[in-house]
Design an enzyme around this catalytic site. Structure first.
Site, PDB file in Angstrom:
ATOM      1  CG  HIS A   9      -1.627  -1.171   1.578  1.00  0.00           C
ATOM      2  ND1 HIS A   9      -2.969  -1.290   1.295  1.00  0.00           N
ATOM      3  CD2 HIS A   9      -1.267  -2.341   2.172  1.00  0.00           C
ATOM      4  CE1 HIS A   9      -3.405  -2.474   1.699  1.00  0.00           C
ATOM      5  NE2 HIS A   9      -2.383  -3.138   2.226  1.00  0.00           N
ATOM      6  CE1 TYR A  10      -2.183   6.002  -2.292  1.00  0.00           C
ATOM      7  CE2 TYR A  10      -1.076   5.062  -4.178  1.00  0.00           C
ATOM      8  CZ  TYR A  10      -2.156   5.718  -3.637  1.00  0.00           C
ATOM      9  OH  TYR A  10      -3.213   6.084  -4.422  1.00  0.00           O
ATOM     10  CB  THR A  11       0.994   6.277   4.111  1.00  0.00           C
ATOM     11  OG1 THR A  11       1.895   7.224   3.511  1.00  0.00           O
ATOM     12  CG2 THR A  11       1.790   5.111   4.715  1.00  0.00           C
ATOM     13  CD  GLU A  74      -0.982   1.385   4.567  1.00  0.00           C
ATOM     14  OE1 GLU A  74      -0.591   2.261   3.764  1.00  0.00           O
ATOM     15  OE2 GLU A  74      -2.161   0.996   4.639  1.00  0.00           O
ATOM     16  CG  HIS A 112      -5.066  -2.030  -1.391  1.00  0.00           C
ATOM     17  ND1 HIS A 112      -5.396  -0.973  -0.577  1.00  0.00           N
ATOM     18  CD2 HIS A 112      -6.025  -2.971  -1.162  1.00  0.00           C
ATOM     19  CE1 HIS A 112      -6.502  -1.262   0.105  1.00  0.00           C
ATOM     20  NE2 HIS A 112      -6.899  -2.466  -0.229  1.00  0.00           N
ATOM     21  CG  ASP A 122      -3.091   1.415  -2.035  1.00  0.00           C
ATOM     22  OD1 ASP A 122      -4.169   1.231  -2.604  1.00  0.00           O
ATOM     23  OD2 ASP A 122      -2.886   1.076  -0.854  1.00  0.00           O
TER      24      ASP A 122
END
Length: 204
Positions: A9-11, A74, A112, A122
């Site tokens: 994921h990215y935050t 993340e 994701h 993401d």
């Protein structure tokens, strides 16, 4: 269940610390196993053998409830800029340990957006999947030339064999596959969209 997948994921938050605070807030109803800061600092929030609420609704390789089957990581990134080198280095080290500990094949490291096409985007267009592939930390893409007469139906079948089994419309599926393999490509389906999904025997 034991972990079978890793979901990246990215935050999409201002700082890694802000993301950690949110992921540790019971009111947010979200969590993840790890957060990796731009500096490369790795923070573990949930033990790998326990469920974290990072994936949500989706499907991969015909399996649902990905939260119960995966480790969520993340990455401190806004989704629009390149990922910091120290972050990528730490991710590679972390993935090496996870794949070994849980006997996971590299093909089971996904984004994701792969398991939730159209709902999630993401780790985004700037994530360097090819770098992970080169180190055996993600499934290697194919190189065969796609069919001369690509069709949405044929592409959907090939994508399904590659793991994209979520029930989405053809445009959403194409966008999800491109986000991972051809992130800045636009326009209608073309033979090159098949190429990363496997080998020519799949679309013969």
């Amino acid at each position: 269940m034991t972990p079978r997948f890793v979901v990246l994921h990215y935050t999409a938050m201002a700082t890694a610390d802000a993301a950690i605070e949110r992921l540790c807030d019971p009111a947010s109803d979200v969590s993840a196993h790890y957060v990796i800061c731009k500096s490369g600092r790795v923070t573990q929030l949930v033990p790998e053998g326990l469920r974290a609420w990072h994936a949500g609704a989706g499907e991969w390789r015909g399996l649902t409830d990905i939260n119960s089957r995966s480790i969520g990581i993340e990455l401190d990134n806004d989704g629009q800029t390149p990922f910091a080198e120290p972050l990528m280095h730490s991710l590679e080290h972390l993935l090496t340990g996870i794949l070994s500990a849980w006997n996971m094949p590299p093909e089971n490291v996904i984004g994701h957006s792969d398991m939730a096409p159209g709902r999630k985007f993401d780790p985004g267009p700037r994530f360097d999947w090819a770098r992970l592939e080169a180190q055996g930390l993600a499934g290697r893409r194919g190189h065969d030339i796609g069919p001369s007469d690509p069709t949405p139906q044929g592409f959907a079948q090939v994508a399904k064999q590659a793991g994209y089994t979520a029930d989405v419309d053809p445009d959403t599926l194409l966008a999800a596959v491109r986000l991972r393999y051809r992130p800045f490509e636009t326009g209608p389906l073309d033979p090159q969209d098949y190429t990363p999904l496997g080998h020519a025997a799949r679309w013969a």
